[in-house]
Design a protein around this motif. Sequence first.
Motif, PDB file in Angstrom:
ATOM      1  N   UNK A  16       0.841  -1.199   0.000  1.00  0.00           N
ATOM      2  CA  UNK A  16       0.000   0.000   0.000  1.00  0.00           C
ATOM      3  C   UNK A  16       0.874   1.247   0.000  1.00  0.00           C
ATOM      4  N   UNK A  17       1.878   1.262   0.857  1.00  0.00           N
ATOM      5  CA  UNK A  17       2.770   2.416   0.929  1.00  0.00           C
ATOM      6  C   UNK A  17       3.512   2.625  -0.376  1.00  0.00           C
ATOM      7  N   UNK A  18       3.980   1.542  -0.998  1.00  0.00           N
ATOM      8  CA  UNK A  18       4.666   1.662  -2.280  1.00  0.00           C
ATOM      9  C   UNK A  18       3.739   2.246  -3.347  1.00  0.00           C
ATOM     10  N   UNK A  19       2.497   1.797  -3.372  1.00  0.00           N
ATOM     11  CA  UNK A  19       1.525   2.318  -4.329  1.00  0.00           C
ATOM     12  C   UNK A  19       1.294   3.808  -4.102  1.00  0.00           C
ATOM     13  N   UNK A  20       1.009   4.184  -2.870  1.00  0.00           N
ATOM     14  CA  UNK A  20       0.713   5.585  -2.586  1.00  0.00           C
ATOM     15  C   UNK A  20       1.901   6.480  -2.898  1.00  0.00           C
ATOM     16  N   UNK A  21       3.094   6.004  -2.581  1.00  0.00           N
ATOM     17  CA  UNK A  21       4.307   6.767  -2.861  1.00  0.00           C
ATOM     18  C   UNK A  21       4.464   6.986  -4.365  1.00  0.00           C
ATOM     19  N   UNK A  22       4.274   5.935  -5.159  1.00  0.00           N
ATOM     20  CA  UNK A  22       4.401   6.051  -6.620  1.00  0.00           C
ATOM     21  C   UNK A  22       3.305   6.925  -7.215  1.00  0.00           C
ATOM     22  N   UNK A  23       2.086   6.784  -6.711  1.00  0.00           N
ATOM     23  CA  UNK A  23       0.972   7.583  -7.232  1.00  0.00           C
ATOM     24  C   UNK A  23       1.255   9.067  -7.010  1.00  0.00           C
ATOM     25  N   UNK A  24       1.681   9.431  -5.808  1.00  0.00           N
ATOM     26  CA  UNK A  24       1.996  10.837  -5.531  1.00  0.00           C
ATOM     27  C   UNK A  24       3.139  11.312  -6.414  1.00  0.00           C
ATOM     28  N   UNK A  32      -0.846  13.694 -13.303  1.00  0.00           N
ATOM     29  CA  UNK A  32      -1.884  12.669 -13.226  1.00  0.00           C
ATOM     30  C   UNK A  32      -1.234  11.315 -12.997  1.00  0.00           C
ATOM     31  N   UNK A  33      -2.053  10.354 -12.614  1.00  0.00           N
ATOM     32  CA  UNK A  33      -1.586   8.968 -12.471  1.00  0.00           C
ATOM     33  C   UNK A  33      -2.649   8.064 -13.064  1.00  0.00           C
ATOM     34  N   UNK A  34      -2.202   7.179 -13.924  1.00  0.00           N
ATOM     35  CA  UNK A  34      -3.098   6.176 -14.515  1.00  0.00           C
ATOM     36  C   UNK A  34      -2.573   4.795 -14.159  1.00  0.00           C
ATOM     37  N   UNK A  35      -3.445   3.820 -14.279  1.00  0.00           N
ATOM     38  CA  UNK A  35      -3.075   2.446 -13.958  1.00  0.00           C
ATOM     39  C   UNK A  35      -1.839   2.025 -14.750  1.00  0.00           C
ATOM     40  N   UNK A  36      -1.801   2.340 -16.027  1.00  0.00           N
ATOM     41  CA  UNK A  36      -0.672   1.938 -16.868  1.00  0.00           C
ATOM     42  C   UNK A  36       0.638   2.561 -16.368  1.00  0.00           C
ATOM     43  N   UNK A  37       0.576   3.807 -15.893  1.00  0.00           N
ATOM     44  CA  UNK A  37       1.775   4.481 -15.389  1.00  0.00           C
ATOM     45  C   UNK A  37       2.249   3.862 -14.073  1.00  0.00           C
ATOM     46  N   UNK A  38       1.292   3.532 -13.218  1.00  0.00           N
ATOM     47  CA  UNK A  38       1.623   2.913 -11.933  1.00  0.00           C
ATOM     48  C   UNK A  38       2.234   1.538 -12.163  1.00  0.00           C
ATOM     49  N   UNK A  39       1.644   0.774 -13.068  1.00  0.00           N
ATOM     50  CA  UNK A  39       2.167  -0.561 -13.386  1.00  0.00           C
ATOM     51  C   UNK A  39       3.604  -0.473 -13.897  1.00  0.00           C
ATOM     52  N   UNK A  40       3.867   0.488 -14.770  1.00  0.00           N
ATOM     53  CA  UNK A  40       5.219   0.656 -15.306  1.00  0.00           C
ATOM     54  C   UNK A  40       6.189   1.069 -14.199  1.00  0.00           C
ATOM     55  N   UNK A  41       5.765   1.986 -13.327  1.00  0.00           N
ATOM     56  CA  UNK A  41       6.634   2.466 -12.260  1.00  0.00           C
ATOM     57  C   UNK A  41       6.964   1.368 -11.253  1.00  0.00           C
ATOM     58  N   UNK A  42       5.992   0.523 -10.955  1.00  0.00           N
ATOM     59  CA  UNK A  42       6.194  -0.550  -9.977  1.00  0.00           C
ATOM     60  C   UNK A  42       6.623  -1.881 -10.602  1.00  0.00           C
ATOM     61  N   UNK A  43       6.650  -1.909 -11.942  1.00  0.00           N
ATOM     62  CA  UNK A  43       7.045  -3.110 -12.684  1.00  0.00           C
ATOM     63  C   UNK A  43       6.167  -4.308 -12.337  1.00  0.00           C
ATOM     64  N   UNK A  44       4.845  -4.081 -12.369  1.00  0.00           N
ATOM     65  CA  UNK A  44       3.873  -5.143 -12.125  1.00  0.00           C
ATOM     66  C   UNK A  44       2.752  -5.038 -13.151  1.00  0.00           C
ATOM     67  N   UNK A  45       1.877  -6.012 -13.183  1.00  0.00           N
ATOM     68  CA  UNK A  45       0.824  -6.046 -14.199  1.00  0.00           C
ATOM     69  C   UNK A  45      -0.243  -4.982 -13.941  1.00  0.00           C
ATOM     70  N   UNK A  46      -0.876  -4.554 -15.027  1.00  0.00           N
ATOM     71  CA  UNK A  46      -1.964  -3.588 -14.913  1.00  0.00           C
ATOM     72  C   UNK A  46      -3.135  -4.178 -14.128  1.00  0.00           C
ATOM     73  N   UNK A  47      -3.365  -5.476 -14.258  1.00  0.00           N
ATOM     74  CA  UNK A  47      -4.448  -6.126 -13.525  1.00  0.00           C
ATOM     75  C   UNK A  47      -4.208  -6.043 -12.016  1.00  0.00           C
TER      76      UNK A  47
END
Length: 145
Positions: A16-24, A32-47
């Motif tokens: 959760x913390x990793x997600x929130x940190x990347x989103x901010x 802005x933040x989109x699912x595709x951008x978050x997935x790329x930043x965290x190197x995980x699937x869009x799903x």
Amino acid sequence: MRGKNLRSSLGSSTAVEDYLERILELINSKGYARVVDIAAALKISQASVTNMVQRLDAEGLLKYEKYRGLVLTEAGEKLARSITHRHKLLTDFLKLLGLNDRVIYHDVEGMEHHISLPTLRAIEALTRQLRRRPGLRAQLHAATA
């Protein structure tokens, strides 16, 4: 929203913390933040990202609209800023100790999710002192070289 409540309702608080940190981080850099951008930043699937984003939305940490994007709520932004501050403080502290970037990255990623508030405050005070005392920094660097 930290600690047990966050962990029990959303799974791993580290994730959760990793997600929130990347989103901010994305919102601050791109606006802005989109699912595709978050997935790329965290190197995980869009799903996987979509699943977590929906859970963060249900917890009131962000507002998510499918195919559009997301924004952090006031509570989500406050938590994300706290996480970002903790990350930066630990990074700055380890840099002042003269450690290399690779070690700093590895150690901060491990420490940032598990450090207590009293320890964080002590590190913050010590960081202020190290910035004011270059002679002490030099002694530390010599001792660890």
